[in-house]
Design a protein around this motif. Sequence first.
Motif, PDB file in Angstrom:
ATOM      1  N   ILE A 171       0.687  -1.363  -0.102  1.00  0.00           N
ATOM      2  CA  ILE A 171       0.040   0.017   0.020  1.00  0.00           C
ATOM      3  C   ILE A 171       0.958   1.365  -0.090  1.00  0.00           C
ATOM      4  CG2 ILE A 171      -1.628   1.226   1.232  1.00  0.00           C
ATOM      5  CD1 ILE A 171      -2.775  -1.240  -0.077  1.00  0.00           C
ATOM      6  N   GLY A 192      -8.051  -0.131  -8.428  1.00  0.00           N
ATOM      7  CA  GLY A 192      -7.555  -0.953  -7.653  1.00  0.00           C
ATOM      8  C   GLY A 192      -7.962  -2.505  -7.507  1.00  0.00           C
ATOM      9  N   LEU A 241      -7.198   1.027  -0.360  1.00  0.00           N
ATOM     10  CA  LEU A 241      -6.889   1.321  -1.593  1.00  0.00           C
ATOM     11  C   LEU A 241      -8.120   2.606  -2.228  1.00  0.00           C
ATOM     12  CD1 LEU A 241      -6.631  -2.211  -3.446  1.00  0.00           C
ATOM     13  CD2 LEU A 241      -4.906  -0.583  -3.148  1.00  0.00           C
ATOM     14  N   CYS A 243      -8.522   5.176  -5.496  1.00  0.00           N
ATOM     15  CA  CYS A 243      -9.040   4.385  -6.238  1.00  0.00           C
ATOM     16  C   CYS A 243     -10.472   4.529  -6.453  1.00  0.00           C
ATOM     17  CB  CYS A 243      -8.605   2.736  -6.167  1.00  0.00           C
ATOM     18  SG  CYS A 243      -6.834   2.459  -6.070  1.00  0.00           S
ATOM     19  N   ILE A 300     -12.592  -0.459  -6.997  1.00  0.00           N
ATOM     20  CA  ILE A 300     -11.637  -1.703  -6.481  1.00  0.00           C
ATOM     21  C   ILE A 300     -12.304  -3.071  -6.785  1.00  0.00           C
ATOM     22  CG2 ILE A 300     -10.700  -2.844  -4.522  1.00  0.00           C
ATOM     23  CD1 ILE A 300     -11.697   0.798  -3.954  1.00  0.00           C
TER      24      ILE A 300
END
Length: 300
Positions: A119, A138, A164, A169, A172
């Motif tokens: 991350i 993501g 994320l 993002c 995801i």
Amino acid sequence: MTDRVRIVEVGPRDGLQNEAAHLSPETRIAFIERLLAAGLETIEAGSFVSPKWVPQMAGTDAVLRGLGARPGRNFPVLVPNERGFDAALAAGAGEVAVFAAASEAFSQRNINCSIAESIERFRPVADKARAAGIRLRGYVSCALGCPYEGEVDPARVVAVTVALRELGCYEIAVSDTIGVGTPDRAASLVERAADAIGIEHVAVHFHDTYGQSLANIYASLQKGVRVVDAAAGGLGGCPYAAGASGNVATEDVVYMLNGMGIETGVDLEKLLDAAEFVAAAIGRNPVSRVHRALRPAAYA
């Protein structure tokens, strides 16, 4: 369920990167052109992982440049780190994707770092994407099972999904990388992810190792998911999971959604043409059941 589902076509990236054949950028562009002709609007064009590790994706910069910018069409590319992002930006990428695993063992074997480290590795990517006005997508790998750890704690999947999303993002993809999920587990996980980040930010990505992908997608649709990853011809697999088969075939997904009255904007016959093209290029038949049913002569 009579609304629209957006299909993210991942065959030219997640599919081809796990096939033995190494297709030229020109052949990959020709494949993507056929997918565009079928009506697909979001098509993963490749990845900027080192060719040393994923030789199938060598020349992704040439693929992006060959496609160029097209109104209403998106060509996301996978980037593993800041260096990959810089290369993608130089090639004209308008969208990039990053990936983190929900399994510590998979993360270590796949990208040689912990989940937390992965991350942090993406933080400068997210910052640069935001500054450049590039959309960031993501993936959460091993969301329903890991080849090394077995069943994965859903709380850990949700935690990675949230991380994320916090990076920036917009979407995801909760990903069953080795294809071990079943509908009830998939639905439960989607529901938990949606509670954490909102269903509008959740996509699903299923591999079909145990033949559960369509059932898992159906269960996810019932929970409100409206973005589904798929690969024409059922391309792909997972190099870190013995026996894992390819992504759910796009034509199988489209056939199911057509039968449910859900709009995709995809022409099934032209999609079958694209699947046949890439199958011939890599030297094997498409693995989708819809293809076998509608074009049995291809298997004679």
